[in-house]
Enzyme design. Structure first.
Site, mmCIF file in Angstrom:
data_model
loop_
_atom_site.group_PDB
_atom_site.id
_atom_site.type_symbol
_atom_site.label_atom_id
_atom_site.label_comp_id
_atom_site.label_asym_id
_atom_site.label_seq_id
_atom_site.Cartn_x
_atom_site.Cartn_y
_atom_site.Cartn_z
ATOM 1 N N GLN A 25 0.808 -1.217 0.000
ATOM 2 C CA GLN A 25 0.000 0.000 0.000
ATOM 3 C C GLN A 25 0.841 1.266 0.000
ATOM 4 O OE1 GLN A 25 -3.313 0.282 -0.188
ATOM 5 N NE2 GLN A 25 -3.669 -1.904 -0.256
ATOM 6 N N CYS A 30 -8.653 -7.854 -0.378
ATOM 7 C CA CYS A 30 -8.085 -9.199 -0.234
ATOM 8 C C CYS A 30 -8.846 -10.055 0.769
ATOM 9 C CB CYS A 30 -6.617 -9.119 0.164
ATOM 10 S SG CYS A 30 -6.296 -8.064 1.591
#
Length: 637
Positions: free
Chosen positions: A435, A584
């Site tokens: 990220q 996810c």
């Protein structure tokens, strides 16, 4: 449009109508005129049905194809000669297949900047009938498409720019100015101003004078903004006779009226957003207009569609495709060299050594290789810490794994501090930076970690490729491979590397690092605008995460007293792409474990939404997102 240097012209051999000039002849003439004005070169392209014919083995059924092939070759020779007489460099392509598909392939392969084609035929009342080729090109071609229409009235020399404040609006302005120069005509700018609150004011029976005042305010603000944008273009080159009009009604009706009253020759309009690769969406206005138009149309793609990442990958799928592990020939050596260069570029962005970068299929595999690879052959009882703090360290701890930036609330962890404590206890440190890379500075040496994983698609690269950085410190990291094979990637990850994905990965990293500082400022401004607008709607909202110490594009908000599951159903049916947690873990129906760990009760966690603001988001989209969310919540009240 001013950067157009290569024009592709579709040359049709279908029987032409008796009226001269024919659609194809007119398209050729307009393309040559544009090439002269823009100092560009043209390529004439004819697409024939069926496979090429072997002239030494002709059978009766192939004679017609051979005749058409010969006709095309003769016509192209004449067209190239005609272009040369006008000092325009011209080329010829005769291919076999489907027209729109082959033309798009040519655009992608040869990097054309503009496609020009004629209409299929004239419709009733002189309306255009767009053939399947033109419609497919409008929807899928990744460069501007100009569909020309012959007109018997030479006085129709007005270019109409159908403008709005979307990401393609300014491209429409520049293109319309350019086309006005090409045809030596006048420019008309029709701006479609959005009035998002008008419908709600009507529903609440607001006094008409207040509605009129609101619309007038929107119109005035739009006119002022439009003048600013025009001032940044080559507007002055066609300023004489230019007309500017702002409409607050339905855009397609205003466009049709302007075409009729202003005798418009060319309509320049943009698309509503990005589609697949390649491709883009026409949008509702364009879809409704196409069957009724009585003028030529230039459709402009969204700004920046020619993606450097896709452009870098393209040749490794086509003419340069090769196995980088096959070093016994030049093709394989070339692919291997390109991968080495990409590996070096990715390593440089992280302040790592190229030999430390191991390519994987993504962050999931990289994380598995780091964790299972480190503890796979360790004795039973080996201790692993995931996303915990210093107090969790015990003598048996061999590996600590921590995220650099949280994907749900955007918090940035003190990884360097954690790594120092872990190393003091004799443990290795793995960091998932998926990220963070491309959004904040990431330096593996400053972080002090032993392993770092990340993936391409989180920074606008291709899905299916990621990397694990395995540091070569004073204490080498020994990894057990996840699976057996040919011993690629220093024996740590077997399998032939996908050269196009690796090249795209490096291009995405390069672009993200180059644009990071500017994009951080812009995206943070959009996030703050979104939060301020939400707070203006409801004062009881809760912001999850650290606003000043988090990722610039992350905003996680809890909406009190709302049924979270019902809200998600409403949002799923809207045009707003937000979520309640990490992608996810989307297969898990449980509320966010991150928010629960932060102290939120289950109903609060379920009534939380996560906004991810990125490179392609605009101010208009932020404002629209607030309206959609507000509408969904109000509908549940």
């Amino acid at each position: 449009m001013s950067g157009i240097k290569r024009i592709l012209v579709g040359v049709d051999l279908v029987g032409e109508p008796p009226v001269a000039p024919s659609p194809t002849q007119w398209a050729i003439e307009q393309a040559l005129q544009a090439a002269q004005t823009l100092d560009a070169e043209v390529t004439f392209m004819t697409v024939l049905d069926g496979p090429p014919v072997d002239t030494e083995a002709i059978v009766t059924d192939e004679q017609e194809t051979l005749d058409r092939q010969g006709h095309a070759e003769q016509l192209h020779r004449e067209l190239v000669s005609q272009a040369s007489a006008r000092s325009v460099t011209a080329h010829s392509q005769i291919v076999f297949g489907r027209s729109w598909y082959e033309m798009i392939r040519a655009v992608l392969r040869d990097q054309f900047d503009l496609v020009v084609v004629g209409t299929r035929e004239h419709g009733p009342a002189h309306r255009m009938l767009f053939g399947s080729t033109a419609v497919k090109l409008f929807r899928k071609c990744p460069c501007p498409v100009w569909v020309t229409r012959p007109d018997a009235n030479p006085d129709k020399q007005t270019v109409l720019a159908a403008h709005d404040f979307s990401d393609v609006g300014d491209e429409v302005l520049n293109a319309a100015i350019c086309m006005a120069q090409v045809i030596d005509g006048r420019l008309m700018v029709l701006h479609a101003a959005e009035t998002p609150l008008r419908a709600s004011l009507v529903r609440t029976e607001c006094p008409q004078d207040e509605i009129d005042a609101y619309v007038s305010k929107v119109r005035s603000e739009a006119e002022a903004e439009l003048q600013k944008r025009l001032a940044m273009t080559d507007f002055r080159t066609v300023q004489a006779g230019t007309k500017i009009e702002v409409t607050t009604g339905k855009p397609e009706l205003a466009i049709e009226k302007a075409i009729e009253e202003e005798e418009v020759d060319i309509l320049v309009m943009g698309t509503s957003g990005r589609g697949g690769v390649p491709g883009f969406f026409l949008g509702n206005t364009a879809e409704r207009l196409l069957p009724t138009l009585t003028c030529s149309v230039l459709a402009i793609k969204p700004a920046g569609f020619h993606c450097p990442v896709f452009d870098a990958m393209r040749p490794w799928w086509t003419d340069r495709a090769a196995n980088p592990a096959s070093t016994s020939h030049q093709c394989g050596l070339s692919a291997a060299a390109a991968i080495d260069e990409a590996r070096g570029e990715i390593a440089n962005a992280l302040n790592a050594d190229p030999s430390e970068v191991i390519f994987t299929s993504g962050a999931t595999e990289a994380n598995n290789l780091a964790l299972k690879g480190c503890i796979g052959d360790r004795p039973e009882g080996t201790h692993l810490i995931v996303n915990a703090i210093e107090e969790s360290l015990v003598p048996e701890t061999s590996l600590v794994s921590v995220m650099l930036a949280n994907n749900e609330v955007g918090s940035i962890n003190p990884v360097a501090q954690i790594a120092e404590a872990a190393h003091s206890a004799g443990a290795l440190v793995h960091c998932d930076a998926s990220q963070a890379v491309g959004k904040i500075p990431v330096d593996v040496r400053e972080l002090g970690v032993d392993l770092l994983s990340f993936t391409a698609h989180k920074l606008y690269g291709p899905p299916g490729i990621g990397a694990l950085v395995v540091r070569r410190r004073h204490r080498p990291v020994r990894l057990t491979p996840l699976f057996d094979g040919g011993g690629h990637e220093q024996g740590r990850r077997s399998g032939t590397l996908p050269t196009p994905l690796v090249i795209g990965f490096a291009a995405a990293v390069r672009l993200a690092v180059a644009e990071r500082e500017r994009e951080t400022h812009r995206i943070r401004g959009l996030r703050d605008r979104l939060w301020a607008s939400l707070c203006g709607w409801r004062s009881d909202l809760r912001r999850n995460g650290e606003p000043e110490q988090g990722l610039p594009g992350n905003l996680n908000v809890t909406i009190p007293a709302v049924d979270g599951e019902a809200l998600l159903v409403r949002l799923r049916e809207s045009q707003l792409a937000i979520s309640s947690g990490a992608a996810c873990t989307s297969a898990n129906p449980e509320p966010s474990h991150v928010l629960r760990a932060m102290g939120l009760r289950e109903p609060e966690a379920r009534a939380s939404v996560r906004f991810g603001i990125g490179r392609f988001n605009t101010t208009a989209e932020i404002d629209r997102a607030v309206q959609i969310l507000r509408g969904c919540v109000d509908a549940l009240s």
